[in-house]
Design a protein around this motif. Structure first.
Motif, PDB file in Angstrom:
ATOM      1  N   THR A  81      -5.029  -4.808  -2.380  1.00 42.54           N
ATOM      2  CA  THR A  81      -6.270  -5.164  -3.058  1.00 42.54           C
ATOM      3  C   THR A  81      -6.697  -6.552  -2.610  1.00 42.54           C
ATOM      4  O   THR A  81      -5.930  -7.509  -2.730  1.00 42.54           O
ATOM      5  CB  THR A  81      -6.089  -5.139  -4.583  1.00 42.54           C
ATOM      6  OG1 THR A  81      -5.721  -3.822  -4.991  1.00 42.54           O
ATOM      7  CG2 THR A  81      -7.377  -5.536  -5.293  1.00 42.54           C
ATOM      8  N   PHE A  85     -12.211  -7.160   1.249  1.00 42.71           N
ATOM      9  CA  PHE A  85     -12.356  -5.827   1.816  1.00 42.71           C
ATOM     10  C   PHE A  85     -13.735  -5.227   1.513  1.00 42.71           C
ATOM     11  O   PHE A  85     -14.200  -4.343   2.237  1.00 42.71           O
ATOM     12  CB  PHE A  85     -11.269  -4.887   1.285  1.00 42.71           C
ATOM     13  CG  PHE A  85      -9.896  -5.165   1.832  1.00 42.71           C
ATOM     14  CD1 PHE A  85      -9.715  -6.016   2.906  1.00 42.71           C
ATOM     15  CD2 PHE A  85      -8.775  -4.565   1.267  1.00 42.71           C
ATOM     16  CE1 PHE A  85      -8.452  -6.274   3.420  1.00 42.71           C
ATOM     17  CE2 PHE A  85      -7.500  -4.818   1.769  1.00 42.71           C
ATOM     18  CZ  PHE A  85      -7.344  -5.671   2.843  1.00 42.71           C
ATOM     19  N   ASN A  91     -15.570   0.218   4.575  1.00 42.30           N
ATOM     20  CA  ASN A  91     -14.765   0.268   3.349  1.00 42.30           C
ATOM     21  C   ASN A  91     -15.559   0.715   2.129  1.00 42.30           C
ATOM     22  O   ASN A  91     -15.013   0.729   1.008  1.00 42.30           O
ATOM     23  CB  ASN A  91     -14.139  -1.104   3.081  1.00 42.30           C
ATOM     24  CG  ASN A  91     -13.094  -1.471   4.114  1.00 42.30           C
ATOM     25  OD1 ASN A  91     -12.633  -0.619   4.876  1.00 42.30           O
ATOM     26  ND2 ASN A  91     -12.727  -2.741   4.180  1.00 42.30           N
ATOM     27  N   LYS A  94     -15.295  -0.976  -1.309  1.00 40.68           N
ATOM     28  CA  LYS A  94     -14.062  -0.948  -2.094  1.00 40.68           C
ATOM     29  C   LYS A  94     -13.191  -2.163  -1.775  1.00 40.68           C
ATOM     30  O   LYS A  94     -13.167  -2.642  -0.641  1.00 40.68           O
ATOM     31  CB  LYS A  94     -13.288   0.337  -1.810  1.00 40.68           C
ATOM     32  CG  LYS A  94     -14.035   1.597  -2.226  1.00 40.68           C
ATOM     33  CD  LYS A  94     -13.233   2.850  -1.887  1.00 40.68           C
ATOM     34  CE  LYS A  94     -13.995   4.104  -2.291  1.00 40.68           C
ATOM     35  NZ  LYS A  94     -13.244   5.343  -1.945  1.00 40.68           N
ATOM     36  N   THR A  96      -9.820  -2.110  -2.590  1.00 42.86           N
ATOM     37  CA  THR A  96      -8.443  -1.625  -2.405  1.00 42.86           C
ATOM     38  C   THR A  96      -8.413  -0.664  -1.229  1.00 42.86           C
ATOM     39  O   THR A  96      -9.252   0.231  -1.122  1.00 42.86           O
ATOM     40  CB  THR A  96      -7.934  -0.922  -3.673  1.00 42.86           C
ATOM     41  OG1 THR A  96      -7.890  -1.856  -4.749  1.00 42.86           O
ATOM     42  CG2 THR A  96      -6.520  -0.382  -3.453  1.00 42.86           C
ATOM     43  N   LYS A  97      -7.433  -0.856  -0.359  1.00 43.01           N
ATOM     44  CA  LYS A  97      -7.358  -0.062   0.863  1.00 43.01           C
ATOM     45  C   LYS A  97      -5.916   0.345   1.137  1.00 43.01           C
ATOM     46  O   LYS A  97      -4.995  -0.433   0.907  1.00 43.01           O
ATOM     47  CB  LYS A  97      -7.923  -0.878   2.035  1.00 43.01           C
ATOM     48  CG  LYS A  97      -8.130  -0.079   3.309  1.00 43.01           C
ATOM     49  CD  LYS A  97      -8.919  -0.879   4.333  1.00 43.01           C
ATOM     50  CE  LYS A  97      -9.184  -0.069   5.588  1.00 43.01           C
ATOM     51  NZ  LYS A  97     -10.001  -0.819   6.577  1.00 43.01           N
ATOM     52  N   LYS A  98      -5.734   1.555   1.655  1.00 44.13           N
ATOM     53  CA  LYS A  98      -4.397   2.063   1.982  1.00 44.13           C
ATOM     54  C   LYS A  98      -4.103   1.834   3.461  1.00 44.13           C
ATOM     55  O   LYS A  98      -4.911   2.131   4.327  1.00 44.13           O
ATOM     56  CB  LYS A  98      -4.294   3.551   1.676  1.00 44.13           C
ATOM     57  CG  LYS A  98      -2.926   4.152   2.037  1.00 44.13           C
ATOM     58  CD  LYS A  98      -2.914   5.660   1.892  1.00 44.13           C
ATOM     59  CE  LYS A  98      -2.958   6.081   0.448  1.00 44.13           C
ATOM     60  NZ  LYS A  98      -2.768   7.562   0.297  1.00 44.13           N
ATOM     61  N   GLU A 145      -6.068  -7.262   8.304  1.00 43.60           N
ATOM     62  CA  GLU A 145      -7.498  -7.175   8.010  1.00 43.60           C
ATOM     63  C   GLU A 145      -7.963  -8.295   7.090  1.00 43.60           C
ATOM     64  O   GLU A 145      -9.121  -8.728   7.152  1.00 43.60           O
ATOM     65  CB  GLU A 145      -7.823  -5.816   7.397  1.00 43.60           C
ATOM     66  CG  GLU A 145      -9.316  -5.591   7.203  1.00 43.60           C
ATOM     67  CD  GLU A 145      -9.679  -4.144   6.950  1.00 43.60           C
ATOM     68  OE1 GLU A 145     -10.718  -3.915   6.309  1.00 43.60           O
ATOM     69  OE2 GLU A 145      -8.940  -3.248   7.388  1.00 43.60           O
TER      70      GLU A 145
END
Length: 510
Positions: A81, A85, A91, A94, A96-98, A145
């Motif tokens: 998180t 991002f 994205n 969002k 939060t990214k996986k 990132e």
């Protein structure tokens, strides 16, 4: 900006332990017998060359060999998180990214050998005692990132509305262990063991941060082009302010030479112009620190090193019970770098991968203890525990001091000889790491876990036995809160993994 620079260099050197069953840097799955039972710390078998070397003397006289092959598939998943991002062009706003990494090890070999004669058992083994494969993040990782996201946030006053980047990371790590030693039978029920292990480590890491783009009102532009335009605009602004300041100073000087106080409005304009010029000059310096990202980042590092450590063991039989213990001393290892990082950096963490430097990567000392109970001649149950002295090892920048405690493992299992030829077994292992928020990072992480395994053994003849096994590790999810810094606004990480291993082995008695 120095912290941003460090982020992109350091993440390139991701450490991997691809097929781990055991401590942070130690693989304990070195024989198929372990994969299908796990409580092997007091078992009597050729696999004891690793798990219970003192007990191997209680095998029949002659030569005993074990050849083992394992294949493993592992994933690493990080949910990161980060407010930055939301600026990512892909994205969808969002935060939060996986990030998912896949680690495959198609061939993990090991060999154990023992020659028993009289009261002596002479033993040797080869195994992958740490690492065992490669791990690949085809989209990079969160801290990767985050560095670019932080840059995009910095560039908002210059017209940036977002970013895009292509990230990639791959690491490969193997620690090969060569062990020799001997067990001696003091009495019919008591034996001791002494040996040494040579550990050779080899690793390579690759990271790419390419095709960085900055989104603007006119669409996405390459990062280099954005820098050129921004620098041109800022240089022009600085020149304009310099000319204006010069004119204001000349006007004030006229009032001063006439012995008249300059109007307050004129003085205020000069102060405001000087302040605006200083701000632009500061922005210009910040842009200069971002030049390292103009063509992206392509980094590679290869490491190698070796160490040696003694091993001691003891085994005691009483009635239907067998008790055993083993202590592996700490292995001092210094991994030498061959890297694209050629010069020393002000930030010490970057120097971990400086070309020609040696990095401490000790394999911690290990104490194991176990008991096996033969309920009947054909049914056995066992239990054991492992203590990895992680906090007494020496890792780069003393990362071991960030752990809350050492690693503990507890295992149990059962084995049943259904017939003279067919044997089945199953077992479990619980691994508890002493993790802390300070220790955890997405460059290299472990998570406490529960492992179960099962399999069969089949005697083709009195001299040949085949073992088959499967084990799976179910990992916890470690939730980490991260204190934001100027270079990283990440606020939370969720870490978890998967691990599945299949193995086949052949035991020979000659």
């Amino acid at each position: 900006m120095n912290k941003l620079k460090f982020t992109c260099i350091a993440i390139a050197m991701l450490s991997f332990t691809a097929v781990q069953a055991g401590g942070i840097l130690t693989n304990t799955n070195q024989n198929i017998a372990f994969n299908r039972m796990m409580a092997r710390d007091a078992a009597i078998g050729i696999d004891g060359v690793y798990s219970n070397p003192a007990g191997v003397i209680f095998l029949n006289p002659g030569l005993h060999l074990s050849f083992n092959w394992q294949v493993a598939h592992q994933t690493r998943t990080i949910l990161t998180t980060n407010p930055d991002f939301a600026l990512g062009m892909n994205n969808d706003g969002k935060t939060t990214k996986k990030f998912k990494g896949v680690a495959d090890a198609p061939c993990i070999p090991s060999i154990q050998a023992a020659y028993n004669t009289g009261k002596w058992s002479f033993q040797g083994s080869f195994a992958v005692t740490g690492g065992g494969g490669k791990c690949e993040f085809d989209k990079g990782i969160g801290s990767f990132e985050s560095a670019v996201g932080a840059i995009a946030g910095m560039l908002k006053p210059l017209g940036s509305t977002g970013y895009d980047v292509d990230g990639y990371m791959r690491g490969r790590q193997y620690y090969f262990g060569f062990t020799v030693g001997a067990a001696y039978k003091l009495t019919e029920n008591l034996s001791v063991y002494g040996g040494v292990r040579l550990l050779y480590g080899t690793a390579s890491y690759k990271a790419q941060l390419n095709n960085i783009r900055v989104n603007t009102a006119n669409g996405a532009v390459p990062f280099g082009a954005f820098l050129d335009n921004a620098n041109a605009t800022i240089s022009g602004g600085i020149q304009q302010y310099a000319e204006g300041i010069q004119k204001l100073q000349q006007g004030i000087a006229q009032y001063t030479s006439a012995g008249v106080q300059a109007p307050a409005e004129l003085t205020a304009q000069l102060t405001a112009a000087e302040s605006a010029k200083a701000q632009l000059e500061g922005t210009q310096k910040s842009l200069q620190t971002l030049e390292i990202y103009r063509e992206g980042v392509n980094l590679m590092s290869d490491q190698s090193g070796f160490g040696i450590a003694p091993i001691m063991g003891i085994d005691y039989k009483v009635g239907n019970f067998n008790f055993a213990a083993k202590y592996e001393f700490k292995t001092r290892i210094r991994m030498k770098n061959s890297s694209t990082v050629k010069e020393a950096h002000a930030i010490d963490a970057v120097n971990k991968y400086r070309d020609g430097s040696s990095v401490p990567e000790d394999q911690p000392a290990l104490l194991t203890a176990g008991v096996q109970w033969s309920i009947t001649p054909s049914v056995r149950i066992g239990a054991g525990c492992h203590l990895f002295f992680d906090k007494s090892a020496h890792w780069y920048n003393h990362e071991e001091k960030k752990l809350d405690k050492n690693t503990w493992e507890f295992n149990g299992g059962a084995e049943w000889d259904i017939t003279d030829k067919l044997q089945v077994s199953g077992g479990f292992q619980k691994t508890n790491y002493g993790l802390s928020d300070e220790y955890m990072n997405d460059m290299s992480f472990v998570v406490s876990s529960y492992t179960y395994g099962f399999g069969v053994g089949y005697k083709i003849s009195d001299k040949v036995k085949v073992n088959l096994a499967y084990f799976q590790t179910n990992y916890d999810t470690y939730k980490q809160d991260v204190k934001p810094t100027p270079a990283n606004s990440t606020t939370h990480n969720d870490y978890t993994r998967t691990n599945r291993v299949f193995g086949v082995g052949v035991d020979l008695t000659l």
